[in-house]
Design a protein around this motif. Structure first.
Motif, PDB file in Angstrom:
ATOM      1  N   GLY A   1       0.803  -1.462   0.016  1.00 25.86           N
ATOM      2  CA  GLY A   1       0.014  -0.037   0.035  1.00 25.86           C
ATOM      3  C   GLY A   1       0.849   1.249  -0.025  1.00 25.86           C
ATOM      4  O   GLY A   1       1.946   1.195   0.072  1.00 25.86           O
ATOM      5  N   VAL A   2       0.235   2.513  -0.188  1.00 28.06           N
ATOM      6  CA  VAL A   2       0.929   3.656  -0.523  1.00 28.06           C
ATOM      7  C   VAL A   2       1.381   3.949   0.965  1.00 28.06           C
ATOM      8  O   VAL A   2       2.564   4.507   0.868  1.00 28.06           O
ATOM      9  CB  VAL A   2       0.155   4.640  -0.988  1.00 28.06           C
ATOM     10  CG1 VAL A   2      -1.253   5.187  -0.043  1.00 28.06           C
ATOM     11  CG2 VAL A   2       0.817   5.827  -1.360  1.00 28.06           C
ATOM     12  N   ALA A   3       0.941   4.193   2.009  1.00 26.79           N
ATOM     13  CA  ALA A   3       1.424   4.520   3.133  1.00 26.79           C
ATOM     14  C   ALA A   3       2.743   3.710   3.842  1.00 26.79           C
ATOM     15  O   ALA A   3       3.834   4.352   4.160  1.00 26.79           O
ATOM     16  CB  ALA A   3       0.145   4.422   4.314  1.00 26.79           C
ATOM     17  N   ALA A   4       2.570   2.303   3.454  1.00 23.77           N
ATOM     18  CA  ALA A   4       3.670   1.391   3.892  1.00 23.77           C
ATOM     19  C   ALA A   4       4.991   1.854   2.627  1.00 23.77           C
ATOM     20  O   ALA A   4       6.139   1.835   2.943  1.00 23.77           O
ATOM     21  CB  ALA A   4       3.438  -0.190   3.481  1.00 23.77           C
ATOM     22  N   ALA A   5       4.570   2.021   1.207  1.00 22.25           N
ATOM     23  CA  ALA A   5       5.666   2.456   0.233  1.00 22.25           C
ATOM     24  C   ALA A   5       6.352   3.723   0.751  1.00 22.25           C
ATOM     25  O   ALA A   5       7.397   3.983   0.648  1.00 22.25           O
ATOM     26  CB  ALA A   5       5.064   2.663  -0.890  1.00 22.25           C
ATOM     27  N   PHE A   6       5.692   4.656   1.399  1.00 27.66           N
ATOM     28  CA  PHE A   6       6.299   6.004   1.699  1.00 27.66           C
ATOM     29  C   PHE A   6       7.088   5.846   3.076  1.00 27.66           C
ATOM     30  O   PHE A   6       8.165   6.401   3.356  1.00 27.66           O
ATOM     31  CB  PHE A   6       5.466   7.021   1.936  1.00 27.66           C
ATOM     32  CG  PHE A   6       4.916   7.766   0.544  1.00 27.66           C
ATOM     33  CD1 PHE A   6       5.673   9.031   0.075  1.00 27.66           C
ATOM     34  CD2 PHE A   6       3.981   7.188  -0.343  1.00 27.66           C
ATOM     35  CE1 PHE A   6       5.542   9.597  -1.131  1.00 27.66           C
ATOM     36  CE2 PHE A   6       3.874   7.807  -1.520  1.00 27.66           C
ATOM     37  CZ  PHE A   6       4.498   9.008  -2.041  1.00 27.66           C
ATOM     38  N   ARG A   7       6.444   5.014   3.815  1.00 29.36           N
ATOM     39  CA  ARG A   7       7.282   4.642   5.160  1.00 29.36           C
ATOM     40  C   ARG A   7       8.811   3.988   4.897  1.00 29.36           C
ATOM     41  O   ARG A   7       9.833   4.439   5.370  1.00 29.36           O
ATOM     42  CB  ARG A   7       6.595   3.738   6.148  1.00 29.36           C
ATOM     43  CG  ARG A   7       5.854   4.324   7.208  1.00 29.36           C
ATOM     44  CD  ARG A   7       5.162   3.614   8.370  1.00 29.36           C
ATOM     45  NE  ARG A   7       4.508   2.316   7.822  1.00 29.36           N
ATOM     46  CZ  ARG A   7       3.441   2.072   7.502  1.00 29.36           C
ATOM     47  NH1 ARG A   7       2.785   3.174   7.372  1.00 29.36           N
ATOM     48  NH2 ARG A   7       3.076   0.919   6.899  1.00 29.36           N
ATOM     49  N   THR A   8       8.534   2.890   3.711  1.00 27.03           N
ATOM     50  CA  THR A   8       9.864   2.289   3.355  1.00 27.03           C
ATOM     51  C   THR A   8      10.671   3.036   2.786  1.00 27.03           C
ATOM     52  O   THR A   8      11.877   3.218   2.975  1.00 27.03           O
ATOM     53  CB  THR A   8       9.379   1.146   2.420  1.00 27.03           C
ATOM     54  OG1 THR A   8       8.530   0.276   3.113  1.00 27.03           O
ATOM     55  CG2 THR A   8      10.640   0.529   1.831  1.00 27.03           C
ATOM     56  N   MET A   9       9.941   4.334   1.772  1.00 26.79           N
ATOM     57  CA  MET A   9      11.069   5.290   1.040  1.00 26.79           C
ATOM     58  C   MET A   9      11.749   6.435   2.209  1.00 26.79           C
ATOM     59  O   MET A   9      12.875   6.328   1.845  1.00 26.79           O
ATOM     60  CB  MET A   9       9.982   5.996   0.289  1.00 26.79           C
ATOM     61  CG  MET A   9      10.999   7.150  -0.617  1.00 26.79           C
ATOM     62  SD  MET A   9       9.936   8.347  -1.100  1.00 26.79           S
ATOM     63  CE  MET A   9       9.111   9.117   0.257  1.00 26.79           C
ATOM     64  N   LEU A  10      11.009   6.546   3.155  1.00 27.88           N
ATOM     65  CA  LEU A  10      11.663   7.492   4.259  1.00 27.88           C
ATOM     66  C   LEU A  10      12.656   6.889   5.002  1.00 27.88           C
ATOM     67  O   LEU A  10      13.828   7.439   5.364  1.00 27.88           O
ATOM     68  CB  LEU A  10      10.428   8.165   5.028  1.00 27.88           C
ATOM     69  CG  LEU A  10       9.650   9.055   4.408  1.00 27.88           C
ATOM     70  CD1 LEU A  10       8.281   9.280   4.949  1.00 27.88           C
ATOM     71  CD2 LEU A  10      10.301  10.457   4.001  1.00 27.88           C
ATOM     72  N   ASP A  11      12.280   5.619   5.348  1.00 28.59           N
ATOM     73  CA  ASP A  11      13.268   4.735   6.188  1.00 28.59           C
ATOM     74  C   ASP A  11      14.558   4.481   5.179  1.00 28.59           C
ATOM     75  O   ASP A  11      15.801   4.453   5.711  1.00 28.59           O
ATOM     76  CB  ASP A  11      12.786   3.593   6.481  1.00 28.59           C
ATOM     77  CG  ASP A  11      13.663   2.936   7.727  1.00 28.59           C
ATOM     78  OD1 ASP A  11      14.263   3.464   8.666  1.00 28.59           O
ATOM     79  OD2 ASP A  11      13.940   1.642   7.219  1.00 28.59           O
ATOM     80  N   ALA A  12      14.419   3.992   3.973  1.00 27.25           N
ATOM     81  CA  ALA A  12      15.646   3.924   3.175  1.00 27.25           C
ATOM     82  C   ALA A  12      16.367   4.963   3.064  1.00 27.25           C
ATOM     83  O   ALA A  12      17.777   5.059   2.903  1.00 27.25           O
ATOM     84  CB  ALA A  12      14.985   3.528   1.797  1.00 27.25           C
ATOM     85  N   ALA A  13      15.894   6.279   2.790  1.00 32.06           N
ATOM     86  CA  ALA A  13      16.292   7.515   2.822  1.00 32.06           C
ATOM     87  C   ALA A  13      17.330   7.814   3.958  1.00 32.06           C
ATOM     88  O   ALA A  13      18.381   8.330   3.867  1.00 32.06           O
ATOM     89  CB  ALA A  13      15.421   8.932   2.752  1.00 32.06           C
ATOM     90  N   ALA A  14      16.772   7.725   4.980  1.00 32.21           N
ATOM     91  CA  ALA A  14      17.517   7.714   6.391  1.00 32.21           C
ATOM     92  C   ALA A  14      18.751   6.817   6.195  1.00 32.21           C
ATOM     93  O   ALA A  14      19.916   7.387   6.549  1.00 32.21           O
ATOM     94  CB  ALA A  14      16.888   7.220   7.437  1.00 32.21           C
ATOM     95  N   ILE A  15      18.560   5.644   5.934  1.00 33.38           N
ATOM     96  CA  ILE A  15      19.744   4.472   5.625  1.00 33.38           C
ATOM     97  C   ILE A  15      20.669   4.986   4.718  1.00 33.38           C
ATOM     98  O   ILE A  15      22.039   5.158   4.876  1.00 33.38           O
ATOM     99  CB  ILE A  15      19.202   3.174   5.363  1.00 33.38           C
ATOM    100  CG1 ILE A  15      18.510   2.918   6.827  1.00 33.38           C
ATOM    101  CG2 ILE A  15      20.340   2.275   4.902  1.00 33.38           C
ATOM    102  CD1 ILE A  15      17.657   1.556   6.317  1.00 33.38           C
ATOM    103  N   ALA A  16      20.302   5.412   3.278  1.00 28.24           N
ATOM    104  CA  ALA A  16      21.270   5.900   2.414  1.00 28.24           C
ATOM    105  C   ALA A  16      21.852   7.141   2.738  1.00 28.24           C
ATOM    106  O   ALA A  16      23.118   7.292   2.337  1.00 28.24           O
ATOM    107  CB  ALA A  16      20.270   6.243   1.305  1.00 28.24           C
ATOM    108  N   PHE A  17      21.342   8.146   3.419  1.00 28.19           N
ATOM    109  CA  PHE A  17      21.918   9.439   3.669  1.00 28.19           C
ATOM    110  C   PHE A  17      23.117   9.424   4.804  1.00 28.19           C
ATOM    111  O   PHE A  17      23.720  10.370   5.040  1.00 28.19           O
ATOM    112  CB  PHE A  17      20.851  10.350   4.042  1.00 28.19           C
ATOM    113  CG  PHE A  17      19.891  10.797   2.897  1.00 28.19           C
ATOM    114  CD1 PHE A  17      20.198  10.242   1.620  1.00 28.19           C
ATOM    115  CD2 PHE A  17      18.815  11.582   2.986  1.00 28.19           C
ATOM    116  CE1 PHE A  17      19.382  10.791   0.474  1.00 28.19           C
ATOM    117  CE2 PHE A  17      17.884  11.801   1.865  1.00 28.19           C
ATOM    118  CZ  PHE A  17      18.123  11.291   0.819  1.00 28.19           C
TER     119      PHE A  17
END
Length: 183
Positions: free
Chosen positions: A63-79
């Motif tokens: 779902g969309v909410a989970a996808a955005f949660r995943t994206m934001l967490d992935a950003a924290a890790i990547a950055f």
């Protein structure tokens, strides 16, 4: 790419580039034509290689909410990776540069707008799938998440730890929790 990511376009000298590549000036010009051309290649390589987590997260199931949660967490890790400069090369690059570099500035603006368009498309899919209300402001939400992601990139460059960025991401993701409909 890493040198430009760490120092920016104007902070990276020609001598820095040929030194890190271990090539002569003539080899550099034969291979890349100019520092600007190499920088443009570096940005494209960054978007492809280092930014893959972005599209993968938004395409994830759940779902969309989970996808955005995943994206934001992935950003924290990547950055906050230890093996690369902190932050996001595209978020922090060329927001201010000399007028002579307006082409580079525009290229990075286009990259940031492209990411925002991808987020908006995912939000529109969320509306279409019944995960968000039909009157959801997808453009506004995409702009919001773009600001959050870019801000996380700047925070990381300023030394913010992964946990702080994950907390920011969690707070931002909660915006969709209130809008999301249960299936």
């Amino acid at each position: 790419m890493t040198l430009f990511w760490d120092r920016g376009y104007e902070g990276t000298s020609f001598d820095d580039l040929i030194g890190v590549m271990g090539i002569s000036a003539s080899s550099f010009y034969n291979s890349f034509a100019s520092k600007e051309a190499l920088y443009m290649e570096a940005i494209e390589a960054y978007a492809r290689r280092e930014g893959a987590w972005f599209t993968q997260a938004l395409e994830s199931d759940g779902g969309v909410a989970a996808a955005f949660r995943t994206m934001l967490d992935a950003a924290a890790i990547a950055f906050t990776r230890r093996d690369a400069p902190s932050g996001c090369m595209i978020a922090v690059a060329a927001t201010q540069c000399s007028p002579a570099q307006s082409r580079l500035r525009q290229m990075l603006i286009d990259q940031r707008h492209g990411a925002e368009a991808i987020m908006q498309a995912r939000l529109v899919d969320g509306v279409r799938m019944g995960e968000l209300p039909e009157d959801a402001d997808c453009a506004g939400l995409a702009a919001y998440f773009s600001a959050v992601i870019n801000g996380m990139g700047v925070q990381a460059r300023d030394g913010a730890c992964r946990e702080k960025l994950q907390h920011i991401g969690s707070l931002a993701a909660s915006v969709l929790q209130g809008s999301a409909r249960s299936k």
